[in-house]
Scaffold this motif. Sequence first.
Motif, PDB file in Angstrom:
ATOM      1  N   PHE A  54       0.904  -1.078  -0.288  1.00 20.95           N
ATOM      2  CA  PHE A  54       0.024   0.073   0.056  1.00 20.95           C
ATOM      3  C   PHE A  54       0.591   1.390   0.353  1.00 20.95           C
ATOM      4  CE2 PHE A  54      -2.726  -3.537   1.584  1.00 20.95           C
ATOM      5  CZ  PHE A  54      -3.628  -3.478   0.473  1.00 20.95           C
ATOM      6  N   ASN A  55       2.424   0.417  -0.044  1.00 26.04           N
ATOM      7  CA  ASN A  55       3.388   2.500   0.258  1.00 26.04           C
ATOM      8  C   ASN A  55       2.742   3.009  -1.639  1.00 26.04           C
ATOM      9  OD1 ASN A  55       4.339   0.144  -0.588  1.00 26.04           O
ATOM     10  ND2 ASN A  55       6.042   0.678  -0.085  1.00 26.04           N
ATOM     11  N   GLN A  56       2.527   1.639  -2.091  1.00 24.26           N
ATOM     12  CA  GLN A  56       2.221   2.292  -3.833  1.00 24.26           C
ATOM     13  C   GLN A  56       1.159   1.788  -4.172  1.00 24.26           C
ATOM     14  OE1 GLN A  56       5.398   1.057  -5.846  1.00 24.26           O
ATOM     15  NE2 GLN A  56       5.524   2.475  -7.744  1.00 24.26           N
ATOM     16  N   THR A  57       0.318   2.637  -4.103  1.00 24.53           N
ATOM     17  CA  THR A  57      -1.011   2.370  -4.495  1.00 24.53           C
ATOM     18  C   THR A  57      -0.818   2.422  -6.027  1.00 24.53           C
ATOM     19  OG1 THR A  57      -1.573   4.452  -4.834  1.00 24.53           O
ATOM     20  CG2 THR A  57      -2.172   3.268  -2.494  1.00 24.53           C
ATOM     21  N   GLY A  58      -1.957   1.712  -7.094  1.00 26.01           N
ATOM     22  CA  GLY A  58      -2.373   1.686  -8.942  1.00 26.01           C
ATOM     23  C   GLY A  58      -1.822   0.717  -9.055  1.00 26.01           C
ATOM     24  N   LEU A  59      -2.164   0.574 -10.229  1.00 29.01           N
ATOM     25  CA  LEU A  59      -2.171  -0.741 -11.477  1.00 29.01           C
ATOM     26  C   LEU A  59      -0.179  -0.448 -11.308  1.00 29.01           C
ATOM     27  CD1 LEU A  59      -3.394  -2.412 -13.130  1.00 29.01           C
ATOM     28  CD2 LEU A  59      -2.353  -0.896 -15.235  1.00 29.01           C
ATOM     29  N   ARG A  60       0.003  -2.408 -11.443  1.00 29.29           N
ATOM     30  CA  ARG A  60       0.885  -3.401 -11.474  1.00 29.29           C
ATOM     31  C   ARG A  60       0.989  -4.449 -12.120  1.00 29.29           C
ATOM     32  NH1 ARG A  60       3.793  -6.399  -7.653  1.00 29.29           N
ATOM     33  NH2 ARG A  60       2.251  -7.229  -6.263  1.00 29.29           N
ATOM     34  N   GLN A  61       1.946  -5.133 -12.819  1.00 34.40           N
ATOM     35  CA  GLN A  61       2.374  -6.596 -13.030  1.00 34.40           C
ATOM     36  C   GLN A  61       2.644  -7.403 -12.831  1.00 34.40           C
ATOM     37  OE1 GLN A  61       3.196  -6.951 -17.485  1.00 34.40           O
ATOM     38  NE2 GLN A  61       2.096  -8.296 -17.732  1.00 34.40           N
ATOM     39  N   LYS A  62       2.347  -8.168 -12.133  1.00 32.99           N
ATOM     40  CA  LYS A  62       2.592  -9.129 -11.051  1.00 32.99           C
ATOM     41  C   LYS A  62       3.471 -10.021 -12.349  1.00 32.99           C
ATOM     42  CE  LYS A  62      -0.715 -10.901  -9.790  1.00 32.99           C
ATOM     43  NZ  LYS A  62      -2.251 -11.407  -8.188  1.00 32.99           N
ATOM     44  N   GLU A  63       4.527 -10.720 -11.308  1.00 34.93           N
ATOM     45  CA  GLU A  63       5.512 -12.512 -11.757  1.00 34.93           C
ATOM     46  C   GLU A  63       4.937 -12.747 -12.968  1.00 34.93           C
ATOM     47  OE1 GLU A  63       8.003 -13.007  -8.350  1.00 34.93           O
ATOM     48  OE2 GLU A  63       8.583 -11.235  -8.256  1.00 34.93           O
ATOM     49  N   ASP A  64       3.849 -12.691 -12.468  1.00 31.69           N
ATOM     50  CA  ASP A  64       2.714 -13.889 -13.585  1.00 31.69           C
ATOM     51  C   ASP A  64       2.601 -13.592 -14.772  1.00 31.69           C
ATOM     52  OD1 ASP A  64       0.746 -12.900 -12.313  1.00 31.69           O
ATOM     53  OD2 ASP A  64       0.115 -14.410 -11.113  1.00 31.69           O
ATOM     54  N   GLY A  65       2.184 -12.280 -14.837  1.00 36.68           N
ATOM     55  CA  GLY A  65       1.998 -11.305 -15.914  1.00 36.68           C
ATOM     56  C   GLY A  65       0.341 -10.998 -15.762  1.00 36.68           C
ATOM     57  N   THR A  66      -0.241 -10.994 -15.011  1.00 34.98           N
ATOM     58  CA  THR A  66      -1.708 -10.604 -14.476  1.00 34.98           C
ATOM     59  C   THR A  66      -1.128  -9.559 -13.726  1.00 34.98           C
ATOM     60  OG1 THR A  66      -1.493 -11.851 -12.214  1.00 34.98           O
ATOM     61  CG2 THR A  66      -2.856 -13.148 -14.178  1.00 34.98           C
TER      62      THR A  66
END
Length: 157
Positions: A54-66
Motif C-alpha cells: 500500500f506504500n505504492q497504490t495503483g496498477l502494476r504487473q505481477k511476476e506471473d503476467g497478471t
Amino acid sequence: MHLHKFEKIWLVFGIAALVLFLSVVGVSAFHQGHTPSGGHMRVDPEKVRETAPFNQTGLRQKEDGTYEVVMIAQAFGYDPGKIQVPAGEQVTFTATSEDVVHSFSIVGTNVNMMVVPGQVNHKAHTFDEPGTYLVVCNEYCGSGHHFMSTEVEVVEK
Ligand code: CUA
C-alpha cells in the motif's frame, strides 16, 4: 398444556427447517471452508501507507503476467482516484481501508468486496470489454458515503 395437532405439525416443521438451514450454513462454513472473503492478510490501519504493497497504490504487473490494482479506501474516496486497466487481462484488486468499513463494488461485475480496516481483501476480475465501469461504496461509512465512488477505465491493450 394441550397442543392442537396442526400446532404440533407446524412446530416440528419449523424446528426441522431451522436444523436444516443451520446445517447448510455449518457444512458450508466448516466442511467446505466458506468464510467471509479476506481476513487472511492483515495490515496495521495506522501504518497502511508505510506498508507494502500500500506504500505504492495503483496498477502494476505481477511476476506471473497478471495485473494488480492496489487501492486504499478512505472517507470518502479511493486512492488511486483514477484506475486504468487493460481489457482481457486478469486484474486483482487488493484493497484495505485507512479508517472505517467501506466497500469496493464494481457495478455490473462480480467484484463486490468489503474493505475493512486492518484487513487486506482481494478480488480478481477479467474485463472482456473496454469501457468505463462505475465503482461505488455500498457500506455506510459516514456523511459523505453517497459521494464515495470512482471509475475503472478498461482500455484496449
Ligand atoms: Cu465508503 Cu460508504
